[in-house]
Design an enzyme around this catalytic site. Structure first.
Site, mmCIF file in Angstrom:
data_model
loop_
_atom_site.group_PDB
_atom_site.id
_atom_site.type_symbol
_atom_site.label_atom_id
_atom_site.label_comp_id
_atom_site.label_asym_id
_atom_site.label_seq_id
_atom_site.Cartn_x
_atom_site.Cartn_y
_atom_site.Cartn_z
ATOM 1 C CB SER A 119 -0.930 0.006 1.219
ATOM 2 O OG SER A 119 -0.176 -0.148 2.408
ATOM 3 C CG HIS A 140 -2.712 -0.554 -3.106
ATOM 4 N ND1 HIS A 140 -2.910 0.767 -2.800
ATOM 5 C CD2 HIS A 140 -3.031 -1.260 -1.978
ATOM 6 C CE1 HIS A 140 -3.343 0.867 -1.549
ATOM 7 N NE2 HIS A 140 -3.421 -0.340 -1.035
ATOM 8 C CD GLU A 152 -3.267 3.653 -5.472
ATOM 9 O OE1 GLU A 152 -3.066 4.869 -5.614
ATOM 10 O OE2 GLU A 152 -2.901 3.026 -4.460
ATOM 11 C CG ASN A 190 -2.538 4.067 1.741
ATOM 12 O OD1 ASN A 190 -3.571 4.238 2.373
ATOM 13 N ND2 ASN A 190 -2.162 2.862 1.330
#
Length: 283
Positions: A119, A140, A152, A190
């Protein structure tokens, strides 16, 4: 570059979810973990998810059984010797992931793509421990995997277009939406989400408001389906801290400094829902 057989390493919540969506998309899947108990728990989690879909009338019992039959439990990395793709979903730790990729590089066939569900960690650095950096990529998934549409996809410095296109196609085959992002700490998801959660923790730390009040403001004022502190508890406060530390080190910018209260909770073992206590208590 055809993908028919996939190994998912890590049978926890993320790994079992990834294995499930691959199996639902007609791939043969090996679900691997260190211990038989972990693998059985992961298989049980998938079975429970599929049974729920049967109960809701979204699939038949026969369809669920066919999906389960595409899954093979494993505790040996050597079971990756004939797969086309490995998706790693283990602990968010660069050293641990790097060791795993180095081992896999020796086991899997030459054509095999190695993907990580990290992540926040650098794809290029993970790829560098292998002899196939051009075949290493970030994939991800979002939690819960069977529900969330986004994946992602992160190229390392050496990732080829052919590998990217194969992963993009596989993502679409699972009815997910691939979004390409570049290899920076935290990627997009993130890098945006975790500082918001960290700032929400600072508002509690500084006595601006209670966790309940912070979450209520974000739900009712910003139309978020879940408040940031509830979300932090669901993600795991240890994971939130690790990602903030990755951002802080990766960018060298104090705007990513983890809140002291977040560190305190993690040191206390208050990691959120998985331990029964974080910003809220869970029975």
């Amino acid at each position: 570059m055809g993908i028919n057989k996939v190994m998912v390493i890590g049978a926890g919540q993320m790994g079992s979810g990834i294995a499930q969506v691959f199996a639902q998309a007609h791939y043969n899947v090996v679900l691997n973990d260190l211990d038989v108990e972990f693998v059985q728990k992961g298989m049980g989690h998938i079975s429970k998810n599929l049974n729920r879909q049967v109960e809701k009338g979204r699939m038949t019992k026969e369809e669920a059984d066919v999906i389960l039959n595409r899954l093979t439990p494993s505790t040996q990395l050597e079971d990756a010797s004939d797969v086309d793709l490995v998706v790693e979903a283990i602990v968010e730790n660069l050293e641990v992931k790097s060791k795993l990729f180095s081992k896999l590089d020796e086991i899997v066939p030459e054509h095999t793509i190695l993907a990580t569900n990290t992540s926040s960690l650098p794809i290029t650095e993970i790829a560098a421990v292998t002899k196939r950096p051009e075949k290493v990529i970030g994939m991800h998934f979002m939690n819960p995997v069977p529900v969330m549409k986004l994946v992602e996809i992160i190229r390392g410095l050496a990732t080829t277009d052919e590998v990217y296109n194969s992963i993009e196609q596989a993502t679409k085959s699972m009815n997910k939406v691939p979004v390409e992002v570049n290899d920076f700490p935290g990627f997009v998801s993130n890098r945006v989400l975790m500082p918001m959660i960290n700032e929400a923790i600072f508002t509690v730390y500084e006595g601006v408001a209670t966790p309940e009040a912070v979450d209520e403001v974000m739900k009712l004022g910003m139309n978020h389906p879940m408040g940031p502190l509830t979300l932090a508890d669901f993600i795991g406060l240890d994971t939130c801290l690790y990602i903030m530390e990755t951002l802080h080190v990766g960018f060298g910018d104090d705007k990513y400094r983890p809140c002291p209260l977040l560190r305190k909770y993690v040191k206390a073992g208050w990691l959120g829902k998985k331990t029964g206590k974080g910003f809220y208590e869970y029975s």
